[in-house]
Design a protein around this motif. Sequence first.
Motif, PDB file in Angstrom:
ATOM      1  N   LEU A 188       0.828  -1.203   0.000  1.00 33.97           N
ATOM      2  CA  LEU A 188       0.000   0.000   0.000  1.00 33.97           C
ATOM      3  C   LEU A 188       0.863   1.255   0.000  1.00 33.97           C
ATOM      4  O   LEU A 188       0.614   2.197  -0.756  1.00 33.97           O
ATOM      5  CB  LEU A 188      -0.949   0.001   1.199  1.00 33.97           C
ATOM      6  CG  LEU A 188      -1.850   1.236   1.343  1.00 33.97           C
ATOM      7  CD1 LEU A 188      -2.732   1.442   0.122  1.00 33.97           C
ATOM      8  CD2 LEU A 188      -2.689   1.114   2.612  1.00 33.97           C
ATOM      9  N   LEU A 189       1.891   1.281   0.830  1.00 38.10           N
ATOM     10  CA  LEU A 189       2.778   2.441   0.899  1.00 38.10           C
ATOM     11  C   LEU A 189       3.484   2.667  -0.443  1.00 38.10           C
ATOM     12  O   LEU A 189       3.557   3.803  -0.928  1.00 38.10           O
ATOM     13  CB  LEU A 189       3.791   2.268   2.031  1.00 38.10           C
ATOM     14  CG  LEU A 189       4.729   3.435   2.291  1.00 38.10           C
ATOM     15  CD1 LEU A 189       3.959   4.701   2.676  1.00 38.10           C
ATOM     16  CD2 LEU A 189       5.739   3.066   3.383  1.00 38.10           C
ATOM     17  N   GLN A 190       3.980   1.614  -1.062  1.00 33.12           N
ATOM     18  CA  GLN A 190       4.642   1.755  -2.363  1.00 33.12           C
ATOM     19  C   GLN A 190       3.679   2.255  -3.427  1.00 33.12           C
ATOM     20  O   GLN A 190       4.037   3.103  -4.244  1.00 33.12           O
ATOM     21  CB  GLN A 190       5.262   0.426  -2.800  1.00 33.12           C
ATOM     22  CG  GLN A 190       6.496   0.063  -2.028  1.00 33.12           C
ATOM     23  CD  GLN A 190       7.034  -1.316  -2.389  1.00 33.12           C
ATOM     24  OE1 GLN A 190       6.342  -2.155  -2.971  1.00 33.12           O
ATOM     25  NE2 GLN A 190       8.275  -1.561  -2.020  1.00 33.12           N
ATOM     26  N   TRP A 191       2.443   1.743  -3.423  1.00 34.82           N
ATOM     27  CA  TRP A 191       1.440   2.213  -4.381  1.00 34.82           C
ATOM     28  C   TRP A 191       1.187   3.702  -4.181  1.00 34.82           C
ATOM     29  O   TRP A 191       1.171   4.462  -5.149  1.00 34.82           O
ATOM     30  CB  TRP A 191       0.138   1.413  -4.217  1.00 34.82           C
ATOM     31  CG  TRP A 191      -0.973   1.960  -5.044  1.00 34.82           C
ATOM     32  CD1 TRP A 191      -1.200   1.712  -6.373  1.00 34.82           C
ATOM     33  CD2 TRP A 191      -1.988   2.874  -4.623  1.00 34.82           C
ATOM     34  NE1 TRP A 191      -2.304   2.426  -6.799  1.00 34.82           N
ATOM     35  CE2 TRP A 191      -2.806   3.140  -5.742  1.00 34.82           C
ATOM     36  CE3 TRP A 191      -2.296   3.487  -3.413  1.00 34.82           C
ATOM     37  CZ2 TRP A 191      -3.907   3.997  -5.681  1.00 34.82           C
ATOM     38  CZ3 TRP A 191      -3.391   4.333  -3.350  1.00 34.82           C
ATOM     39  CH2 TRP A 191      -4.184   4.585  -4.474  1.00 34.82           C
ATOM     40  N   LEU A 192       1.011   4.131  -2.934  1.00 32.28           N
ATOM     41  CA  LEU A 192       0.768   5.544  -2.646  1.00 32.28           C
ATOM     42  C   LEU A 192       1.947   6.398  -3.096  1.00 32.28           C
ATOM     43  O   LEU A 192       1.769   7.423  -3.765  1.00 32.28           O
ATOM     44  CB  LEU A 192       0.509   5.743  -1.154  1.00 32.28           C
ATOM     45  CG  LEU A 192       0.224   7.184  -0.745  1.00 32.28           C
ATOM     46  CD1 LEU A 192      -1.231   7.533  -1.050  1.00 32.28           C
ATOM     47  CD2 LEU A 192       0.519   7.390   0.725  1.00 32.28           C
TER      48      LEU A 192
END
Length: 165
Positions: free
Chosen positions: A102-106
């Motif tokens: 999720l953090l990488q996508w954001l």
Amino acid sequence: MKTQYRLAAERDAEQLLKLTWRAYEPIRKLGIRFAAAQADLDLVLNNIRKNACYVMEEDGRIIATISLRMPWGQQPGPYGVPHIWWFAVDPETGQKGVGTKLLQWLEQTILRDTLKVPFVSLGTADKHPWLIEMYERKGYVRAGEKDLGKGHMTVYMKKQLRHDL
């Protein structure tokens, strides 16, 4: 399994509140007073309405959430760029790297590629036993600290997202 990322809607508020309470239970036990750790339905709805609150769904079930406070919003971060807050992964998902995904996508899809921001910031508690080190492993560096009157020092961290600006 089908994974989807999207902005949260008001209809997600109750599910997000339950997820947040499960995810932030260890924070409450540590005595760290993050706003999300004490959230109620009104605070969740306010976050959805006033910030960019994203969810990660797996087969239609919300398994993680992360929010951005924008520089022009009511609670801007300290550096004039989007500020990450309210990051929670449902502990029922286990240690599958959900939060990292999720953090990488954001960072990549929303911040770097869509908003084109040079860097992002976040804040965490100096008293948390592993969060600072986790963010450092993900490329964040300490950028300052401030006493916000919550019983701990808030450690601000930044991560460079673009090198072409």
